[in-house]
Design a protein around this motif. Sequence first.
Motif, PDB file in Angstrom:
ATOM      1  N   ARG A   1       0.811  -1.214   0.000  1.00 51.07           N
ATOM      2  CA  ARG A   1       0.000   0.000   0.000  1.00 51.07           C
ATOM      3  C   ARG A   1       0.851   1.273   0.000  1.00 51.07           C
ATOM      4  O   ARG A   1       0.642   2.155  -0.808  1.00 51.07           O
ATOM      5  CB  ARG A   1      -0.931  -0.022   1.197  1.00 51.07           C
ATOM      6  N   LYS A   2       1.782   1.376   0.918  1.00 53.78           N
ATOM      7  CA  LYS A   2       2.597   2.586   1.061  1.00 53.78           C
ATOM      8  C   LYS A   2       4.010   2.162   1.418  1.00 53.78           C
ATOM      9  O   LYS A   2       4.214   1.465   2.409  1.00 53.78           O
ATOM     10  CB  LYS A   2       2.005   3.472   2.157  1.00 53.78           C
ATOM     11  N   VAL A   3       4.992   2.576   0.619  1.00 53.08           N
ATOM     12  CA  VAL A   3       6.379   2.181   0.864  1.00 53.08           C
ATOM     13  C   VAL A   3       7.257   3.412   1.072  1.00 53.08           C
ATOM     14  O   VAL A   3       6.943   4.506   0.604  1.00 53.08           O
ATOM     15  CB  VAL A   3       6.952   1.319  -0.282  1.00 53.08           C
TER      16      VAL A   3
ATOM     17  N   VAL B   1       8.246  11.983 -13.642  1.00 51.96           N
ATOM     18  CA  VAL B   1       9.360  11.609 -12.778  1.00 51.96           C
ATOM     19  C   VAL B   1       9.351  12.532 -11.560  1.00 51.96           C
ATOM     20  O   VAL B   1       9.195  13.746 -11.702  1.00 51.96           O
ATOM     21  CB  VAL B   1      10.717  11.727 -13.524  1.00 51.96           C
ATOM     22  N   VAL B   2       9.510  11.935 -10.387  1.00 51.83           N
ATOM     23  CA  VAL B   2       9.590  12.700  -9.143  1.00 51.83           C
ATOM     24  C   VAL B   2      11.039  12.683  -8.680  1.00 51.83           C
ATOM     25  O   VAL B   2      11.671  11.624  -8.641  1.00 51.83           O
ATOM     26  CB  VAL B   2       8.670  12.087  -8.060  1.00 51.83           C
TER      27      VAL B   2
ATOM     28  N   PRO C   1       1.963  14.785  -9.414  1.00 50.77           N
ATOM     29  CA  PRO C   1       0.850  15.726  -9.551  1.00 50.77           C
ATOM     30  C   PRO C   1      -0.275  15.479  -8.547  1.00 50.77           C
ATOM     31  O   PRO C   1      -0.926  16.418  -8.108  1.00 50.77           O
ATOM     32  CB  PRO C   1       0.355  15.491 -10.985  1.00 50.77           C
ATOM     33  N   ASP C   2      -0.487  14.228  -8.158  1.00 48.03           N
ATOM     34  CA  ASP C   2      -1.564  13.904  -7.217  1.00 48.03           C
ATOM     35  C   ASP C   2      -1.077  13.766  -5.771  1.00 48.03           C
ATOM     36  O   ASP C   2      -1.852  13.436  -4.878  1.00 48.03           O
ATOM     37  CB  ASP C   2      -2.277  12.626  -7.650  1.00 48.03           C
ATOM     38  N   GLY C   3       0.202  14.008  -5.520  1.00 50.55           N
ATOM     39  CA  GLY C   3       0.739  13.957  -4.162  1.00 50.55           C
ATOM     40  C   GLY C   3       0.986  12.565  -3.610  1.00 50.55           C
ATOM     41  O   GLY C   3       1.243  12.409  -2.423  1.00 50.55           O
ATOM     42  N   THR C   4       0.971  11.526  -4.455  1.00 47.40           N
ATOM     43  CA  THR C   4       1.162  10.154  -3.973  1.00 47.40           C
ATOM     44  C   THR C   4       2.621   9.741  -3.884  1.00 47.40           C
ATOM     45  O   THR C   4       2.933   8.736  -3.260  1.00 47.40           O
ATOM     46  CB  THR C   4       0.415   9.151  -4.867  1.00 47.40           C
TER      47      THR C   4
ATOM     48  N   LEU D   1      12.039   8.753   0.316  1.00 42.43           N
ATOM     49  CA  LEU D   1      10.978   8.920  -0.678  1.00 42.43           C
ATOM     50  C   LEU D   1       9.802   8.044  -0.259  1.00 42.43           C
ATOM     51  O   LEU D   1       9.985   6.870   0.055  1.00 42.43           O
ATOM     52  CB  LEU D   1      11.485   8.487  -2.060  1.00 42.43           C
ATOM     53  N   THR D   2       8.606   8.612  -0.268  1.00 46.46           N
ATOM     54  CA  THR D   2       7.401   7.856   0.058  1.00 46.46           C
ATOM     55  C   THR D   2       6.580   7.673  -1.206  1.00 46.46           C
ATOM     56  O   THR D   2       6.390   8.622  -1.974  1.00 46.46           O
ATOM     57  CB  THR D   2       6.561   8.587   1.126  1.00 46.46           C
TER      58      THR D   2
END
Length: 177
Positions: free
Chosen positions: A9-11, A48-49, A56-59, A78-79
């Motif tokens: 879910r979230k790394v 690319v972040v 763009p969506d903050g994920t 980095l999340t």
Amino acid sequence: MNAINKGIRKVEISVKWDPSPAGQPPTDLDLVAATYLASDPYGDPAYVVHFDSRSPDGTIYLNRDSKDGKGFGWDEVLTVELDRLDSRYARVLVGVVIQQRPATRTFVSVVKPALRIREGYTVMAEDDFGGVLGSTAATVAEFVREGSSTWDFHPGIRGFEEDPATFTATMGRTRQP
């Protein structure tokens, strides 16, 4: 897959290194993440972040950015919130780039580099970049959406010898099923 399995879910991807020896230019490692559309998962990244940016969506966002390795603990963090990422994205690739100014560097010249990938408190992977010592950049994690719901993690460090801009443009073309 079990119907109650939520998948990844979230790394959190973290990198640390020690500062350069006295008299040497600072070493700057940067975490980068590229997203790929389901319609072209091995083509050009959708976006690319990297430092000074976020998705763009903050994920996908950088929590910590070091330019010299002088921080306490993990220098770059980095999340990636996979569970919130839009369904049009089927792949996220994370890499580490060594900035090449003011001096050209490879991982062999980085003092005590370390990588940790975790979900919550569960460590999914750790590495010291020992397998890519002659590289200027490396992919460190691949997350692939299975169908329309869960994400799978594909560990592995793959070295590159390109400059940061070329690396981020081409890093997703290397690992195909």
